[in-house]
Enzyme design. Structure first.
Site, PDB file in Angstrom:
ATOM      1  N   ASP A 113       0.916  -1.334  -0.167  1.00  0.00           N
ATOM      2  CA  ASP A 113       0.047  -0.145   0.119  1.00  0.00           C
ATOM      3  C   ASP A 113       0.778   1.238  -0.040  1.00  0.00           C
ATOM      4  O   ASP A 113       0.339   2.185   0.379  1.00  0.00           O
ATOM      5  CB  ASP A 113      -0.950   0.028   1.030  1.00  0.00           C
ATOM      6  CG  ASP A 113      -0.371  -0.336   2.497  1.00  0.00           C
ATOM      7  OD1 ASP A 113       1.077  -0.273   2.510  1.00  0.00           O
ATOM      8  OD2 ASP A 113      -0.760  -0.154   3.446  1.00  0.00           O
ATOM      9  N   LYS A 164       5.418   1.805  15.514  1.00  0.00           N
ATOM     10  CA  LYS A 164       4.239   2.768  16.187  1.00  0.00           C
ATOM     11  C   LYS A 164       4.574   3.265  17.553  1.00  0.00           C
ATOM     12  O   LYS A 164       3.756   2.692  18.511  1.00  0.00           O
ATOM     13  CB  LYS A 164       2.916   2.129  16.006  1.00  0.00           C
ATOM     14  CG  LYS A 164       2.672   1.734  14.793  1.00  0.00           C
ATOM     15  CD  LYS A 164       1.180   1.413  14.144  1.00  0.00           C
ATOM     16  CE  LYS A 164       1.113   1.045  12.707  1.00  0.00           C
ATOM     17  NZ  LYS A 164       1.375  -0.628  12.218  1.00  0.00           N
ATOM     18  N   ASP A 219       1.498   6.104   2.586  1.00  0.00           N
ATOM     19  CA  ASP A 219       0.788   4.750   2.516  1.00  0.00           C
ATOM     20  C   ASP A 219      -0.612   5.123   2.373  1.00  0.00           C
ATOM     21  O   ASP A 219      -1.255   5.890   3.211  1.00  0.00           O
ATOM     22  CB  ASP A 219       1.110   4.359   4.025  1.00  0.00           C
ATOM     23  CG  ASP A 219       0.241   3.113   4.393  1.00  0.00           C
ATOM     24  OD1 ASP A 219      -0.770   2.894   3.799  1.00  0.00           O
ATOM     25  OD2 ASP A 219       0.945   2.513   5.425  1.00  0.00           O
TER      26      ASP A 219
HETATM   27  N1  GDD Z   1       0.322 -11.673   3.329  1.00  0.00           N
HETATM   28  C1  GDD Z   1      -0.066 -11.029   4.205  1.00  0.00           C
HETATM   29  N2  GDD Z   1      -0.706 -11.663   5.432  1.00  0.00           N
HETATM   30  N3  GDD Z   1       0.098  -9.513   4.199  1.00  0.00           N
HETATM   31  C2  GDD Z   1      -0.319  -8.948   5.531  1.00  0.00           C
HETATM   32  C3  GDD Z   1      -0.847  -9.383   6.563  1.00  0.00           C
HETATM   33  C4  GDD Z   1      -0.837 -10.957   6.651  1.00  0.00           C
HETATM   34  O1  GDD Z   1      -1.330 -11.572   7.482  1.00  0.00           O
HETATM   35  N4  GDD Z   1      -1.007  -8.322   7.495  1.00  0.00           N
HETATM   36  C5  GDD Z   1      -0.583  -7.222   6.669  1.00  0.00           C
HETATM   37  N5  GDD Z   1      -0.291  -7.634   5.668  1.00  0.00           N
HETATM   38  C6  GDD Z   1       0.110  -6.659   4.544  1.00  0.00           C
HETATM   39  C7  GDD Z   1      -0.754  -5.527   3.952  1.00  0.00           C
HETATM   40  O2  GDD Z   1      -1.734  -5.859   3.226  1.00  0.00           O
HETATM   41  C8  GDD Z   1      -0.006  -4.168   3.792  1.00  0.00           C
HETATM   42  O3  GDD Z   1       0.623  -4.367   2.397  1.00  0.00           O
HETATM   43  C9  GDD Z   1       1.384  -4.849   4.516  1.00  0.00           C
HETATM   44  O4  GDD Z   1       1.393  -6.039   5.090  1.00  0.00           O
HETATM   45  C10 GDD Z   1       1.608  -3.739   5.722  1.00  0.00           C
HETATM   46  O5  GDD Z   1       0.565  -3.891   6.460  1.00  0.00           O
HETATM   47  P1  GDD Z   1      -0.393  -2.458   7.107  1.00  0.00           P
HETATM   48  O6  GDD Z   1      -1.596  -3.212   7.772  1.00  0.00           O
HETATM   49  O7  GDD Z   1      -0.510  -1.597   5.829  1.00  0.00           O
HETATM   50  O8  GDD Z   1       0.675  -1.847   8.212  1.00  0.00           O
HETATM   51  P2  GDD Z   1       0.845  -0.450   8.670  1.00  0.00           P
HETATM   52  O9  GDD Z   1       0.530   0.627   7.462  1.00  0.00           O
HETATM   53  O10 GDD Z   1       0.004  -0.164   9.549  1.00  0.00           O
HETATM   54  O11 GDD Z   1       2.462  -0.426   8.746  1.00  0.00           O
HETATM   55  C11 GDD Z   1       3.415  -1.007   8.086  1.00  0.00           C
HETATM   56  O12 GDD Z   1       3.641  -0.044   7.096  1.00  0.00           O
HETATM   57  C12 GDD Z   1       4.244   1.262   7.323  1.00  0.00           C
HETATM   58  C13 GDD Z   1       4.651   2.009   6.129  1.00  0.00           C
HETATM   59  O13 GDD Z   1       3.365   2.162   5.472  1.00  0.00           O
HETATM   60  C14 GDD Z   1       4.700  -1.169   9.161  1.00  0.00           C
HETATM   61  O14 GDD Z   1       5.601  -1.950   7.965  1.00  0.00           O
HETATM   62  C15 GDD Z   1       5.208   0.322   9.386  1.00  0.00           C
HETATM   63  O15 GDD Z   1       6.591  -0.070   9.938  1.00  0.00           O
HETATM   64  C16 GDD Z   1       5.557   1.017   8.165  1.00  0.00           C
HETATM   65  O16 GDD Z   1       6.076   2.222   8.609  1.00  0.00           O
HETATM   66 MG    MG Z   2      -0.017   0.422   5.530  1.00  0.00          MG
END
Ligand code: GDD
Ligand code: MG
Length: 361
Positions: A113, A164, A219
């Protein structure tokens, strides 16, 4: 070279759009988010991409065949029976990412994303200069509390990684783009676990370096950020390929329109608007800072501001929609209705105005 894209999240923060398809399939600037990443990976010579899927697999499979033919790339879908988090899928794909255990390989891992001018070649080149297990791309944001926060040395070694954080540590954050040597696989179990918990261990072992991203980043997993991402991306296009944006008396600032869309006379569209295929905007309508997804019709003399209109919606005449209103797929809005800060679930008929933040379920 190979890449794994984490496409398995439920995308709850991008509902109601993600009721119709997984987050990576939602069109961002008229292309599924996933396609932006695939196109950039292909450019640096990636030949095989693993999609780690956990949600709505049938929709992902459809996109997989389409994109694999379009970009002439091998796309492998790995279906999780239970969500494996952001690290488990990497271990599950070990046989693809490192087919021969005696041979060291290198691969990308991406959150699905994030939108930016992906620095994939720079990541490969930078990784060679430090030779540690991982390269993590870092960007600067105003509110770091909803991301993974990173502190690095002047030599780009990561000294601290906190996911976070409750208290301010730094405004440099994890941009969700990684390049790893296959030795990282020894740290990850094939079970639900997150890479954000493995990073602090890699930091302790001095095995993680940061590459600072130049240019925009977002994001786009939340409606507000999705629209900010559109503004940043259209601004990027206006510099990199201005010919892809439309100009003329009906348009103001950066506007991206699919060529099959119909914009009738007397409309004013822009700035920061994306209009998808098959959309019809009837005469006299005013649209700004918004996204209209494929197949929707906006009735004459309507006003849409800072909102997302899902696929195949029918908006009546003299309608006013604003304040980060998000309509799911196939929503119908009656003439003269006013919606402000409202989330509308797919397939609903909206007959009355709603002006106080809420949901139409
Ligand atoms: N296959 C799979 N299985 N993918 C997953 C799962 C799972 O169980 N859970 C989450 N994802 C995927 C999501 O679809 C997304 O592409 C990615 O892993 C990160 O998950 P998010 O839910 O979007 O995390 P976030 O935005 O809260 O935080 C992450 O992204 C930030 C940057 O945008 C973390 O990596 C942070 O450290 C980072 O700063
Ligand atoms: Mg995200």
């Amino acid at each position: 070279m190979k890449a794994l894209i984490l496409v398995g999240g439920y995308g709850t923060r991008l509902r109601p759009l993600t009721f119709s398809c997984p987050k990576p399939c939602v069109e961002f600037a008229n292309k599924p988010i996933l396609e932006h990443q695939l196109a950039a990976l292909v450019k640096v010579g990636v030949t095989d991409v693993v999609l780690a899927i956990a949600y709505q697999p049938e929709v992902m499979h459809e996109l997989q065949s389409k994109l694999s033919a379009k970009y002439n790339i091998n796309i492998i879908c790995l279906q999780e029976t239970i969500p494996l988090g952001t690290a488990g899928p990497i271990a599950a794909a070990r046989h693809i990412l490192q087919p021969n255990p005696d041979e060291k390989t290198y691969f990308f891992v991406l959150n699905s994303d994030v939108i930016c001018d992906y620095p994939f070649q720079e990541m490969i080149d930078f990784h060679k200069t430090h030779g540690k297990q991982g390269t993590l791309v870092v960007t600067q944001v105003d509110d770091p509390s909803k991301y993974g926060v990173v502190v690095s040395s002047e030599q780009h070694e990561i000294l601290l990684f906190v996911e976070k954080p409750k208290k301010f540590i730094s405004n440099k954050i994890n941009a969700g783009l990684y390049f790893f040597a296959s030795t990282v696989l020894d740290r990850i179990e094939n079970e639900p676990t997150s890479i954000e918990k493995i990073f602090p261990i890699m930091v302790k072992d001095r095995e993680l370096c940061s590459l600072i991203l130049k240019g925009f980043w977002m994001d786009i997993g939340q409606p507000k950020d999705f629209l900010i991402g559109i503004e940043l991306y259209l601004n990027f296009l206006s510099i990199k390929s201005p010919e892809s944006l439309i100009k003329g008396v009906k348009y103001l600032g950066d506007v991206l329109i699919d060529e099959s869309a119909i914009i009738e006379d007397g409309c004013l569209i822009g700035p920061n608007v994306c209009i998808g295929p098959g959309v019809k905007i009837e005469s006299g309508s005013r649209i700004s800072s918004s996204v209209i997804l494929a197949g929707s019709t906006i009735g004459a003399y309507s006003w849409i501001h800072e909102s997302i209109i899902g696929w195949k919606c029918r908006i009546g005449r003299w309608v006013r929609i604003e304040g980060l209103t998000i309509l799911g797929e196939n929503v119908q809005v009656k003439d003269e209705v006013y919606l402000n800060e409202i989330i509308v679930l797919p397939h609903k008929k909206v007959k009355k105005s709603k002006m106080i933040k809420g949901k139409i379920l």
